[in-house]
Design a protein around this motif. Structure first.
Motif, mmCIF file in Angstrom:
data_model
loop_
_atom_site.group_PDB
_atom_site.id
_atom_site.type_symbol
_atom_site.label_atom_id
_atom_site.label_comp_id
_atom_site.label_asym_id
_atom_site.label_seq_id
_atom_site.Cartn_x
_atom_site.Cartn_y
_atom_site.Cartn_z
ATOM 1 N N ARG A 115 -2.857 3.235 5.158
ATOM 2 C CA ARG A 115 -3.789 3.128 4.560
ATOM 3 C C ARG A 115 -3.500 1.958 2.929
ATOM 4 O O ARG A 115 -2.514 2.513 2.638
ATOM 5 C CB ARG A 115 -4.504 4.490 3.190
ATOM 6 C CG ARG A 115 -4.876 4.987 5.131
ATOM 7 C CD ARG A 115 -5.485 5.143 5.244
ATOM 8 N NE ARG A 115 -7.436 4.762 4.640
ATOM 9 C CZ ARG A 115 -7.881 3.441 5.497
ATOM 10 N NH1 ARG A 115 -7.919 2.351 6.634
ATOM 11 N NH2 ARG A 115 -8.980 3.541 4.326
ATOM 12 N N PRO A 116 -4.804 1.339 2.638
ATOM 13 C CA PRO A 116 -4.387 0.148 1.232
ATOM 14 C C PRO A 116 -4.092 1.520 0.053
ATOM 15 O O PRO A 116 -5.363 1.915 0.402
ATOM 16 C CB PRO A 116 -5.010 -0.693 1.468
ATOM 17 C CG PRO A 116 -6.258 0.190 2.283
ATOM 18 C CD PRO A 116 -5.685 0.785 3.341
ATOM 19 N N ARG A 117 -3.299 1.314 -0.873
ATOM 20 C CA ARG A 117 -3.468 2.212 -2.123
ATOM 21 C C ARG A 117 -4.232 0.734 -3.133
ATOM 22 O O ARG A 117 -3.629 -0.593 -2.672
ATOM 23 C CB ARG A 117 -2.141 2.463 -2.490
ATOM 24 C CG ARG A 117 -1.928 2.784 -3.416
ATOM 25 C CD ARG A 117 -1.677 2.071 -4.332
ATOM 26 N NE ARG A 117 -1.983 3.119 -6.157
ATOM 27 C CZ ARG A 117 -0.715 3.390 -7.059
ATOM 28 N NH1 ARG A 117 0.238 3.868 -6.402
ATOM 29 N NH2 ARG A 117 -1.066 4.282 -8.180
ATOM 30 N N ILE A 244 4.028 1.315 -5.264
ATOM 31 C CA ILE A 244 3.319 1.058 -3.042
ATOM 32 C C ILE A 244 1.777 0.816 -3.331
ATOM 33 O O ILE A 244 1.001 1.251 -4.001
ATOM 34 C CB ILE A 244 4.231 1.944 -3.246
ATOM 35 C CG1 ILE A 244 2.661 3.519 -2.706
ATOM 36 C CG2 ILE A 244 4.861 3.015 -3.105
ATOM 37 C CD1 ILE A 244 3.016 4.429 -2.120
ATOM 38 N N GLU A 245 2.127 -0.591 -2.399
ATOM 39 C CA GLU A 245 0.760 -0.996 -1.989
ATOM 40 C C GLU A 245 -0.049 -0.365 -0.631
ATOM 41 O O GLU A 245 -1.328 -0.103 -0.049
ATOM 42 C CB GLU A 245 0.469 -2.309 -2.048
ATOM 43 C CG GLU A 245 0.773 -2.779 -3.250
ATOM 44 C CD GLU A 245 1.536 -4.179 -3.283
ATOM 45 O OE1 GLU A 245 2.003 -4.856 -1.834
ATOM 46 O OE2 GLU A 245 1.537 -5.193 -4.443
ATOM 47 N N LYS A 246 0.789 0.713 0.402
ATOM 48 C CA LYS A 246 0.192 0.681 1.382
ATOM 49 C C LYS A 246 1.035 2.303 1.896
ATOM 50 O O LYS A 246 1.840 2.263 1.584
ATOM 51 C CB LYS A 246 0.498 -0.042 2.437
ATOM 52 C CG LYS A 246 -0.459 -1.301 2.714
ATOM 53 C CD LYS A 246 0.607 -2.001 3.757
ATOM 54 C CE LYS A 246 -0.922 -3.081 3.889
ATOM 55 N NZ LYS A 246 -2.164 -3.099 4.045
ATOM 56 N N ASP A 363 -11.379 2.003 -4.375
ATOM 57 C CA ASP A 363 -10.426 3.540 -4.619
ATOM 58 C C ASP A 363 -9.687 4.338 -3.841
ATOM 59 O O ASP A 363 -10.944 5.503 -3.395
ATOM 60 C CB ASP A 363 -10.386 3.429 -5.855
ATOM 61 C CG ASP A 363 -10.890 2.734 -6.891
ATOM 62 O OD1 ASP A 363 -9.647 2.004 -7.830
ATOM 63 O OD2 ASP A 363 -11.660 1.939 -7.062
ATOM 64 N N THR A 364 -8.298 4.672 -4.080
ATOM 65 C CA THR A 364 -8.290 6.347 -3.255
ATOM 66 C C THR A 364 -8.248 6.860 -4.448
ATOM 67 O O THR A 364 -9.645 8.299 -4.381
ATOM 68 C CB THR A 364 -7.104 6.163 -2.555
ATOM 69 O OG1 THR A 364 -6.354 5.477 -3.424
ATOM 70 C CG2 THR A 364 -6.973 6.094 -0.952
ATOM 71 N N ILE A 380 -11.858 9.006 -3.979
ATOM 72 C CA ILE A 380 -13.103 8.898 -2.894
ATOM 73 C C ILE A 380 -12.458 9.044 -1.693
ATOM 74 O O ILE A 380 -11.403 8.400 -1.174
ATOM 75 C CB ILE A 380 -13.489 7.603 -3.017
ATOM 76 C CG1 ILE A 380 -13.909 7.317 -4.530
ATOM 77 C CG2 ILE A 380 -14.501 6.616 -2.066
ATOM 78 C CD1 ILE A 380 -13.904 5.788 -4.359
ATOM 79 N N PHE A 381 -12.967 9.712 -0.502
ATOM 80 C CA PHE A 381 -12.216 10.701 0.015
ATOM 81 C C PHE A 381 -12.381 9.505 1.351
ATOM 82 O O PHE A 381 -11.631 9.687 2.240
ATOM 83 C CB PHE A 381 -13.025 11.640 1.090
ATOM 84 C CG PHE A 381 -12.272 13.223 -0.243
ATOM 85 C CD1 PHE A 381 -11.200 12.954 -0.483
ATOM 86 C CD2 PHE A 381 -13.900 13.860 -1.203
ATOM 87 C CE1 PHE A 381 -10.893 14.482 -1.815
ATOM 88 C CE2 PHE A 381 -13.644 14.841 -1.923
ATOM 89 C CZ PHE A 381 -11.879 15.251 -2.489
ATOM 90 N N ASN A 382 -13.402 9.102 1.883
ATOM 91 C CA ASN A 382 -13.787 8.191 2.253
ATOM 92 C C ASN A 382 -12.570 6.795 2.405
ATOM 93 O O ASN A 382 -12.386 6.467 3.537
ATOM 94 C CB ASN A 382 -15.211 6.662 1.990
ATOM 95 C CG ASN A 382 -16.369 7.878 2.069
ATOM 96 O OD1 ASN A 382 -16.364 8.659 1.045
ATOM 97 N ND2 ASN A 382 -16.967 7.571 2.719
ATOM 98 N N ASN A 383 -12.319 6.540 1.645
ATOM 99 C CA ASN A 383 -11.244 5.372 1.775
ATOM 100 C C ASN A 383 -9.667 6.201 1.962
ATOM 101 O O ASN A 383 -8.534 5.231 2.156
ATOM 102 C CB ASN A 383 -10.755 4.799 -0.347
ATOM 103 C CG ASN A 383 -12.100 4.484 0.061
ATOM 104 O OD1 ASN A 383 -13.094 3.576 0.748
ATOM 105 N ND2 ASN A 383 -12.165 4.178 -1.486
ATOM 106 N N TRP A 384 -9.928 7.163 2.063
ATOM 107 C CA TRP A 384 -8.163 7.876 2.248
ATOM 108 C C TRP A 384 -8.074 7.743 3.851
ATOM 109 O O TRP A 384 -7.146 7.607 4.067
ATOM 110 C CB TRP A 384 -8.163 9.337 1.772
ATOM 111 C CG TRP A 384 -7.814 9.627 0.745
ATOM 112 C CD1 TRP A 384 -8.690 9.508 -0.394
ATOM 113 C CD2 TRP A 384 -6.513 9.183 -0.272
ATOM 114 N NE1 TRP A 384 -8.385 9.787 -1.945
ATOM 115 C CE2 TRP A 384 -6.770 9.656 -1.665
ATOM 116 C CE3 TRP A 384 -4.999 9.558 0.271
ATOM 117 C CZ2 TRP A 384 -6.011 10.240 -2.329
ATOM 118 C CZ3 TRP A 384 -4.080 9.548 -1.065
ATOM 119 C CH2 TRP A 384 -4.068 9.986 -2.236
ATOM 120 N N SER A 385 -8.890 7.807 4.592
ATOM 121 C CA SER A 385 -9.628 7.682 5.837
ATOM 122 C C SER A 385 -10.906 8.154 5.652
ATOM 123 O O SER A 385 -11.595 8.588 5.602
ATOM 124 C CB SER A 385 -8.873 9.211 6.544
ATOM 125 O OG SER A 385 -9.076 9.245 8.538
#
Length: 522
Positions: A115-117, A244-246, A363-364, A380-385
């Motif tokens: 996942r991208p951070r 960190i970025e990922k 954003d996460t 934003i839970f969509n962006n975590w997974s």
């Protein structure tokens, strides 16, 4: 040598479950895990509500500890694509893993996504990069005068640092300068802890943001701008964790991994008992000989143990011992403070704020720096997974509140909390109340062990507990230490290592995440 022995483990969080699986993999010691709640994973659980999943506090699966990274990816291999299907080589720790996860295979759910951070700060009703980027956009939002003050105060802090870093305020000013501290750190940190920064121990900064400063943020900006690091490089071992970025993330949230671990513990002959609250530890001499558990139906059982691992809050542990602790020890334990946590999940049609191209925010986490609201962070839970939300056309967010159980917010009923939270994010322009479709409130007591109260005397408690040769304190609350998931796991791994080597010393456990290179962000 260990045939027939039992390890009694209090708590089914990352530390407790790691210890249980390590014992089963490496010895004949049989673990029995007693968990007071009905949830697996401690605060690393996944809460499911109508098909939507919530990650309490947000858990990036990233560590500079190779042993932990290997442990995670052995249990849940890295998926090659966001949907977990296909086959591809993934670069990790300077080597490649090829992960086969065909979409028709049910096991493809047991994977880690890459996942991208992206985290930003929301301040002055605008988004700022986290950490701050040196660009025209930041300058325009902060203004030239404030930027000059930030630069000047940083130079002043470097030339004339505070010689004694006793408080978190001292720690932050020395690394960022007074102006940047006042702009981006003070109000948010005090929102998190509920006390002024000059009353919080500098040990918290050393624990969480040791390697991050304005200088490291600037260096990272230039490196990330001009370097050619692989887009799939998960190791990032020379990168401060705040930069960190990922990161890796279980397909269905952190609880998915810990539920898998609990299932393995049971399959291998151990036990995980939910609804089992430990309220008494029986002591003979310098050993804990048994624990007493109260089950959901009110029944009580005494369980004999050769080894006892405790992840329960230290204050509760002292009160559970069947021998009277010295008055000074009780005084320190009773003075320990814990910050509690509320997450309000909101299912919305859309957010008012968007990316520049009009798409949903990427954003996460968003750190809400605005002083006129209580909400501290927004996930934003969509962006975590993408699998955290049942309907991908909707946005599933979590509003995070830091409080005490004695606060009015905690005492409100769920509907009142949801209404209050919706009003706050509407006030600062994140969404419109009319776009909210549903809400769910989750309370988590004793989420954050605090570095104030009687914490400055915590060494007295460590010395007292070390006298019990077969009692091992591990994990975040077990050690009253703001460990992340990986270091909580490492405390359990180290304790098991020592037991199997015949070494019952505890000193190495207390050094974890104190003398190591890796420290997590605020």
């Amino acid at each position: 040598m260990s045939s027939g022995k039992t390890a009694l483990i209090i708590g089914a969080g990352p530390a407790g479950l790691t210890a249980a699986l390590e014992f089963l993999r490496r010895s004949e010691i049989r673990p029995i895990v007693l968990e007071a709640t009905q949830l697996i994973g401690g605060i690393s659980c996944t809460i499911e509500y109508k098909g939507n999943r919530m990650d309490i506090g947000g858990h990036r699966f990233f560590s500079k500890v190779d042993r932990v990274m290997d442990w995670w990816t052995e249990l849940m291999p890295i998926a090659s694509t966001e949907d977990g299907a296909g086959s591809e080589a993934i670069s990790y720790r300077n080597r490649q893993r090829v992960v086969e996860t065909p979409a028709t295979d049910a096991d493809c759910d047991l994977v880690m996504l890459v996942r991208p951070r992206k985290s930003r700060i929301y301040f002055l009703r605008s988004f700022f990069d986290y950490p701050l980027a040196l660009n025209a956009k930041t300058l325009g939002k902060l203004g030239a005068i404030r930027m000059v003050k930030i630069g000047a105060s940083y130079i002043l802090a470097r030339l004339f640092p505070r010689k004694q870093e006793n408080t978190l305020e001292d720690f932050l000013i020395n690394r960022f300068g007074k102006e940047l501290y006042l702009t981006f750190f003070k109000s948010y940190t005090e929102k998190v802890w509920g006390v002024p920064c000059d009353q919080i121990s500098a040990a918290w900064g050393a624990q969480r943001i040791k390697g991050l400063s304005l200088r490291t943020a600037i260096v990272h900006f230039f490196k990330s701008t001009f370097s050619r690091r692989s887009s799939q490089d998960i190791a990032q071992k020379k990168t401060e964790t705040s930069l960190i970025e990922k990161f890796l993330y279980p397909k269905y949230g952190p609880g998915q991994l810990w539920e898998h671990v609990a299932a393995l513990v049971t399959q291998k002959g151990g036990e995980v008992r939910l609804g089992s609250r430990v309220d008494r530890l029986n002591v003979v001499g310098n050993r804990v000989t048994s624990v007493e558990a109260v089950y959901a139906d009110g029944s009580r059982e005494t369980i004999e143990a050769d080894y006892v691992f405790s992840t329960m809050p230290v204050r509760t542990l002292i009160r559970s011992l069947d021998i009277p602790a010295p008055e000074s020890i009780r005084e320190v334990a009773d003075g320990l403070i814990y910050r509690d946590f509320i997450t309000v999940g909101l299912l919305v049609d859309k957010l008012t704020v968007t990316e520049p191209d009009g798409s949903t925010l990427k954003d996460t986490w968003i750190y809400v720096q605005e002083p006129d609201v209580l909400v501290g962070r927004l996930q934003i839970f969509n962006n975590w997974s993408p699998y955290m939300v049942a309907d991908p056309s909707k946005v599933w967010i979590g509003l995070e509140y830091f409080c005490y159980e004695s606060d009015e917010l905690w005492k409100m009923n769920d509907d009142a909390i949801a209404e209050f939270a919706i009003g706050e994010v509407e006030k600062i322009g994140i969404l419109k109340a009319e776009d909210v479709l549903d809400a769910h409130v989750v309370r988590v007591p004793k989420t954050y062990p605090a570095y104030f109260g009687t914490y400055d005397r915590f060494d007295e408690l460590v010395a007292y507990f070390n006298r019990f040769e077969n009692l091992f304190l591990v994990g975040r609350n077990g050690m009253h230490k703001y460990n992340n998931q990986d270091h909580s796991m490492l405390t359990a791994m180290t304790a098991v290592d020592n037991i199997l080597a015949g070494n019952l010393e505890k000193e190495a456990l207390w050094k974890i995440n104190t003398e190591q290179e890796y420290h997590e962000e605020k």
